[in-house]
Design a protein around this motif. Structure first.
Motif, mmCIF file in Angstrom:
data_model
loop_
_atom_site.group_PDB
_atom_site.id
_atom_site.type_symbol
_atom_site.label_atom_id
_atom_site.label_comp_id
_atom_site.label_asym_id
_atom_site.label_seq_id
_atom_site.Cartn_x
_atom_site.Cartn_y
_atom_site.Cartn_z
ATOM 1 N N LYS A 153 11.197 66.806 14.454
ATOM 2 C CA LYS A 153 11.018 68.188 14.003
ATOM 3 C C LYS A 153 10.298 69.033 15.053
ATOM 4 C CE LYS A 153 9.226 70.630 9.951
ATOM 5 N NZ LYS A 153 8.443 70.446 8.697
ATOM 6 N N HIS A 154 9.370 68.421 15.760
ATOM 7 C CA HIS A 154 8.522 69.184 16.691
ATOM 8 C C HIS A 154 8.823 68.887 18.150
ATOM 9 C CE1 HIS A 154 5.959 70.757 13.477
ATOM 10 N NE2 HIS A 154 6.057 69.562 12.924
ATOM 11 N N LYS A 155 9.999 68.342 18.395
ATOM 12 C CA LYS A 155 10.272 67.897 19.771
ATOM 13 C C LYS A 155 10.359 69.053 20.759
ATOM 14 C CE LYS A 155 15.244 67.277 18.937
ATOM 15 N NZ LYS A 155 15.781 68.467 19.634
ATOM 16 N N ASP A 156 10.591 70.247 20.267
ATOM 17 C CA ASP A 156 10.660 71.403 21.173
ATOM 18 C C ASP A 156 9.357 72.200 21.225
ATOM 19 O OD1 ASP A 156 13.349 70.888 21.866
ATOM 20 O OD2 ASP A 156 13.975 71.734 19.939
ATOM 21 N N GLY A 157 8.279 71.597 20.758
ATOM 22 C CA GLY A 157 6.990 72.292 20.731
ATOM 23 C C GLY A 157 6.191 72.111 22.011
ATOM 24 N N TYR A 167 6.948 63.993 25.844
ATOM 25 C CA TYR A 167 8.406 63.835 25.977
ATOM 26 C C TYR A 167 9.053 65.218 26.036
ATOM 27 C CZ TYR A 167 7.610 58.946 24.975
ATOM 28 O OH TYR A 167 7.157 57.649 25.050
ATOM 29 N N LEU A 168 9.196 65.742 27.227
ATOM 30 C CA LEU A 168 9.734 67.100 27.385
ATOM 31 C C LEU A 168 11.239 67.106 27.114
ATOM 32 C CD1 LEU A 168 7.875 68.228 30.642
ATOM 33 C CD2 LEU A 168 7.153 68.506 28.257
ATOM 34 N N PRO A 169 11.699 68.066 26.340
ATOM 35 C CA PRO A 169 13.125 68.132 25.982
ATOM 36 C C PRO A 169 14.081 68.138 27.188
ATOM 37 C CG PRO A 169 11.872 69.651 24.640
ATOM 38 C CD PRO A 169 10.928 69.124 25.674
ATOM 39 N N PRO A 170 13.744 68.805 28.298
ATOM 40 C CA PRO A 170 14.704 68.786 29.411
ATOM 41 C C PRO A 170 14.857 67.395 30.036
ATOM 42 C CG PRO A 170 13.031 70.501 29.732
ATOM 43 C CD PRO A 170 12.578 69.657 28.593
ATOM 44 N N ILE A 171 13.917 66.506 29.783
ATOM 45 C CA ILE A 171 14.027 65.131 30.301
ATOM 46 C C ILE A 171 14.700 64.239 29.268
ATOM 47 C CG2 ILE A 171 12.779 63.130 31.194
ATOM 48 C CD1 ILE A 171 10.532 65.017 32.060
ATOM 49 N N TYR A 172 14.186 64.280 28.037
ATOM 50 C CA TYR A 172 14.736 63.431 26.969
ATOM 51 C C TYR A 172 15.773 64.275 26.238
ATOM 52 C CZ TYR A 172 11.058 60.842 28.890
ATOM 53 O OH TYR A 172 10.297 60.193 29.824
#
Lengths: 429, 429
Positions: A327-331, A336-341
């Motif tokens: 839920k908070h992966k883009d926070g 774990y940065l979204p552009p990597i994972y």
């Protein structure tokens, strides 16, 4: 207690007695209001341990509250955790830094301490999902999965000052049980050899060193710090976590392990509480189910297979650890940065690795907490209330052997189900 | 840079220019004395990067010193590390907290930056033992192997404030190379596909996540924080470690890995510097020997087999990490209490486990540092000074592939000798 002494010297601190407590409440609208303004016929019960904490339950005709003094980190952690998980953390009404005083909700009857409920053989059908909810939220939201490094290090620096409590834990959990220490005790003479064997077990000592270092060095999340079954108050419908005076930034597995390990202790104590009216067999199954569900609900694994099995499993779907992560992966989370994972498959792999590591940490810390309750200074009422020393020793020995095997072999476990099978395999002489 | 701004706003801070610098020195006896009081004909060279640091070299007929501004954590770490390892850390003459100013030893010629020496092909026969000495002392004496938890957590809390520098490291080492980031670059077009492959390597991303979390969460010792070959000044007889402005409590393997990883980069760059006069083959062997010796001297393994092989190996015997551990095992260190680790055999097992874990951490961080220097923002002069882009790319590709394999397989290495064999196996197209 250098920290406590320093705190006492803060401007404005004075220890309260019952008379000055009443005066303090009268002068503090946030507290007076909770008692409905009915301040002339208060009932005050002193329930502190006479040592570190002054604790008063204050009752009026129209309300109630608890007052604690000498509790800065407890207040701070309560407020933080309450913000993250209001369903399972009592409200803080008032905090006075100079006085080191908190006024907080009185967790009223029929709430009892969970440990007492476990000894009495009472089932709490919501316990697993409530505690999974509490642990998932308090741990996730105070970790780098959710916070920036800047915020995280601010918190870490703040709680470094709670070092006296950390030192106490280090000593009683990670040191004393593995050496000859003045206040160690066990159910003697039955367990004398077992306690000696712990002190001579090289493999165990190598494992406990690793956990001790992790406990001190690894600032993974803001922990409760003492999450055993005596820090939880329950009714069949309500679960309230209290007493986070040991709060600090540490490894998440320490909190999770404390809870699971104390449930396993409760499991092994049941034979000592069985009688003709109740052989406790069904209750033991419920404890194992609660252990299994607690981890599964927390980690969110196996939710799919459990959906629809009972009315209480569904709500977890949105609060478990991995769900919070998704839920908070883009926070702001740094880890774990979204552009990597950047694919759901990769994120899933990362989560699986993270949760596996957390699982093994939890098993390690959980078994360490079990061992110390059998051969260290502070024992648990689950066993202490078994009057027949021989019977008590037999229960304790099974728990001790189970814990030693988990501590040494924790990295081999792939699921909580395997742990349950392992626990059962030790449930015989 | 919020922290820097806050620092500027401290009472008394004003940035110095050359004129006000001279006035400051004249008003500060501790500095004036280092220049022999000859303050009327000073030579001042501004050598800062124009960004974070104001750095001045100040020379008189009778002495010299360096002045840095905006360097609180650098000054603090320099003073701490200098106390632990005076042979390899320059002296701080003066520190002015309000002005964020340090006056320190000018590391005079013929000292040069180690990286430049490695590019020029100069052997430094004492480098391995000097750096092993530096790393062993600074890391051991700031860890829980030597310190009480109370002292350790005080240090941790202090350096939590150096968070801006930690964030910078997180971004450039652990994040940017694994994603599309604005300032990433590589030797294009030759390495474009290699850089893209790093961004698509799931296994690599899972490993780097683990290292990143460890970097932020694990307060194992007070690190230099940026221990590459550009932070070390050398002559054949002297090794001086400078610029610890990234200092913080982190995993020891991060410092050790930075040093070893940058030596491996230097190794792979040598073919780009070879010419008819010098094929660099002997020099490459010396670099590998230096890598191997650095770890072996630090960890103290293999000392017995090396004793007597050269005049420079013996002194290490008393300063390596495990020797320090043995020497101070009855001190205040919290991690391994003597009543628990109460036989030399058990202590040896604990040390072996500890050093193995440190070895694998060092390999992980070292390879991460290599990768970021090839596909991230900041490259190294070792490669940048190779003018032929095709040749440079070829060197870089070998280093990159070597680093990727170490990062993924680091737990399989049992000795630094195996790593050396591994490095050599990548030294071909």
């Amino acid at each position: 207690m250098a920290a406590a002494a320093a705190e006492q010297q803060q401007q404005g601190f004075r220890p309260l007695d019952e008379a000055s407590l009443v005066a303090y409440i009268k002068a503090t609208p946030a507290l007076a209001a909770r008692l409905g303004g009915r301040l002339d016929a208060l009932t005050i019960k002193e329930v502190g341990d006479g040592n570190l904490n002054f604790v008063y339950i204050v009752l009026s005709d129209a309300g109630s509250l608890v007052i604690k003094q000498r509790a800065y980190f407890e207040a701070s952690a309560l407020q933080k955790h309450r913000g993250l998980c209001p369903d399972h953390v009592p409200e803080v009404y008032h905090f006075d830094r100079a006085m080191s005083l908190i006024g907080m909700r009185y967790i009223e009857p029929p709430h009892i301490i969970l440990r007492k409920g476990l000894i009495a053989g009472v089932e709490y059908p919501l316990l697993a999902e409530h505690m999974a909810d509490y642990m998932a939220k308090t741990l996730f939201f105070t970790s780098l999965l959710y916070n920036s490094t800047t915020d995280h290090k601010k918190g870490v620096a703040q709680y470094c000052d709670n070092v006296e409590m950390c030192r106490l834990t280090e000593q009683v959990v990670f040191s004393d049980p593995y050496m000859l220490a003045k206040y160690n005790r066990c159910t003697s003479p039955f367990l004398d050899n077992d306690a000696a064997a712990v002190r001579e077990d090289a493999e165990l000592k190598l494992e406990i060193a690793e956990l001790k270092s992790m406990f001190i060095e690894r600032a993974q999340a803001l922990l409760h710090g003492d999450l055993h079954t005596g820090s939880i108050m329950v009714t069949p419908d309500s679960t309230q976590v209290i007493d986070p005076e040991f709060a600090f930034y540490g490894p998440m597995g320490y909190d999770i392990g404390a809870f699971l390990g104390n449930l396993i202790l409760a499991y092994f104590s049941q034979d000592g509480h069985a009688d003709q009216a109740n052989d406790r067999k069904a209750y033991k199954k419920w404890i194992l189910k609660t252990i299994e569900d607690s981890w599964n609900f927390l980690s969110n694994y196996g939710i799919n297979t459990k959906m629809g099995m009972g009315k209480h499993t569904c709500p977890l779907y949105t609060t478990a650890f991995v769900e919070l992560w998704n839920k908070h992966k883009d926070g702001n989370g740094e880890a774990y940065l979204p552009p990597i994972y950047n694919s759901s498959e990769l994120l899933r792999l990362a989560q699986k690795k993270y949760m596996t590591s957390l699982f093994h940490d939890s098993l390690g810390f959980g078994s360490a907490k079990m061992i110390r309750r059998i051969v260290g200074i502070a024992h648990v009422e689950d066993f202490e209330s078994i009057e027949d020393a021989s019977k008590r020793a037999s229960c304790e020995r099974r728990a001790l052997n189970c814990a030693k095997a988990i501590l040494k072999g924790r990295r081999q476990f792939e699921s909580i189900g395997q742990v349950i099978v392992h626990v059962q395999s030790f449930d015989r002489d």
